[in-house]
Write an enzyme that holds these catalytic residues in place. Structure first.
Site, mmCIF file in Angstrom:
data_model
loop_
_atom_site.group_PDB
_atom_site.id
_atom_site.type_symbol
_atom_site.label_atom_id
_atom_site.label_comp_id
_atom_site.label_asym_id
_atom_site.label_seq_id
_atom_site.Cartn_x
_atom_site.Cartn_y
_atom_site.Cartn_z
ATOM 1 N N LYS A 100 6.517 -26.859 40.022
ATOM 2 C CA LYS A 100 6.758 -27.400 41.364
ATOM 3 C C LYS A 100 7.322 -26.314 42.281
ATOM 4 C CE LYS A 100 7.405 -32.148 39.783
ATOM 5 N NZ LYS A 100 8.319 -33.155 39.220
ATOM 6 N N ASP A 127 9.720 -38.233 46.356
ATOM 7 C CA ASP A 127 9.135 -38.988 45.244
ATOM 8 C C ASP A 127 8.785 -40.421 45.651
ATOM 9 O OD1 ASP A 127 8.715 -37.730 42.768
ATOM 10 O OD2 ASP A 127 10.862 -37.646 42.347
ATOM 11 N N GLN A 141 14.380 -34.586 38.914
ATOM 12 C CA GLN A 141 13.407 -34.707 37.831
ATOM 13 C C GLN A 141 13.848 -35.791 36.847
ATOM 14 O OE1 GLN A 141 10.492 -33.141 37.742
ATOM 15 N NE2 GLN A 141 9.866 -33.939 35.758
HETATM 16 N N1 GUN Z 1 9.017 -36.954 35.752
HETATM 17 C C1 GUN Z 1 7.713 -37.137 35.478
HETATM 18 N N2 GUN Z 1 7.005 -37.372 36.617
HETATM 19 C C2 GUN Z 1 7.908 -37.343 37.623
HETATM 20 C C3 GUN Z 1 7.789 -37.498 39.026
HETATM 21 O O1 GUN Z 1 6.728 -37.743 39.593
HETATM 22 N N3 GUN Z 1 8.942 -37.378 39.731
HETATM 23 C C4 GUN Z 1 10.139 -37.131 39.133
HETATM 24 N N4 GUN Z 1 11.208 -37.041 39.903
HETATM 25 N N5 GUN Z 1 10.274 -36.978 37.839
HETATM 26 C C5 GUN Z 1 9.167 -37.080 37.088
#
Ligand code: GUN
Length: 296
Positions: free
Chosen positions: A54, A121, A98
């Protein structure tokens, strides 16, 4: 019939290119560089890979990336204090914590501490409510990516029969809301649905988001349907670890009209949409026009 393969990798590259163009324009015309803060608590190896990816993609799109790595024993108060600082920081337009968090931390409490306008998100209850009532929200990245691919493939989705298998807050429920917003007739199915095969066979659009490897066989797919496979499952096959979706690709590809492969389908779209959401958040923060085609 052999299905059209929906190339998520190519589509994601296009979205990222558009994001980079908007970022360049924000810099040139307004002196704004959007910023994304990613918070990782603990040392889960899979999460570390995602977070690194990311950060790298954020920088490649011309934006600032702020990584906050905290030890696994971080207290809730410490994490909430960091979120408070990021909420108040004008250089930070997007905040992503995350998931999953270590068990001693309450994810709902932590997510709901994020300023909704920075919740890239789309997990904050305010954004969930805004999406559910058809108002301007931050939309969860994976369902947003699926919607973009569906619109690109079909144009209008109005009147189509959509079945979403899976009822998670991250994918299933927001996916259903987005499809409803595009005037599909929507069914959410799940592990307790009776005769799941018959329900799936009604679908013009079948979205599989259950997290169970190859659970949807080809004979659950209506001939000509569009199949969106959200699953990313690691399984052992022939002495090797391979990635498979929630759909049995080999049988489904013979029946579907179009299908997303795993890997190279939905997966790459998730990060592309995270970048898109960060630009959208930056535009909204400064009262500027939002990038077209990058939001729901
Ligand atoms: N863990 C796995 N997929 C995601 C996501 O799309 N966002 C976040 N914050 N954590 C994740």
């Amino acid at each position: 019939m052999t299905a059209t393969i929906i190339d998520g990798k190519a589509f994601a590259a296009k979205v990222r290119g558009e994001v980079a163009k908007h970022v360049a324009r924000l810099k040139e015309e307004h002196g704004i560089t959007p910023g994304l803060a990613v918070v990782l608590v603990g040392e889960d190896p899979a999460s570390e890979v995602y977070v690194r990816s990311k950060g790298k993609s954020t920088v490649e799109a011309g934006m600032n990336s702020y990584e906050h790595k905290l030890p696994a024993d971080t207290s809730e108060a410490e994490l909430l204090a960091l979120i408070g600082r990021l909420n108040a920081d004008p250089a930070v337009n997007g905040i992503l914590v995350q998931l999953p968090l270590p068990k001693h931390l309450n994810s709902d409490l932590v997510i709901n501490a994020i300023e909704p306008a920075k919740d890239v998100d789309g997990f904050h209850i305010s954004n969930v409510g805004l999406l559910g009532t058809g108002q301007k929200a931050m939309v969860p990245c994976t369902p947003l990516g699926c919607l973009m691919m569906l619109r690109d493939h079909h144009g209008s989705l109005a009147g189509m029969e959509a079945v979403v298998v899976g009822r998670s807050n991250i994918v299933g429920k927001p996916m259903a809301q987005l499809l409803l917003g595009d005037s599909c007739t929507v069914t959410i199915a799940h592990s307790r649905t009776k005769d799941l095969g018959a329900v799936c066979r009604r679908a013009d659009i079948l979205v599989a988001a259950v997290g169970r490897p190859e659970m949807v066989p080809g004979d659950w797919v209506k001939p000509g349907a569009t199949v969106i496979d959200v699953g990313i499952n690691r399984i052992e096959r022939g002495g090797k670890t391979v990635l498979v979706g929630d759909v049995d690709y080999d049988s489904a590809v013979k029946v579907a009209g179009a299908i997303t492969p795993v890997p190279g389908g939905v997966g790459p779209m998730t990060i592309a949409c995270l970048l898109a959401n960060t630009v959208t958040a930056a535009c909204r923060a400064h009262g500027l026009a939002e990038p077209e085609g990058l939001t729901a």
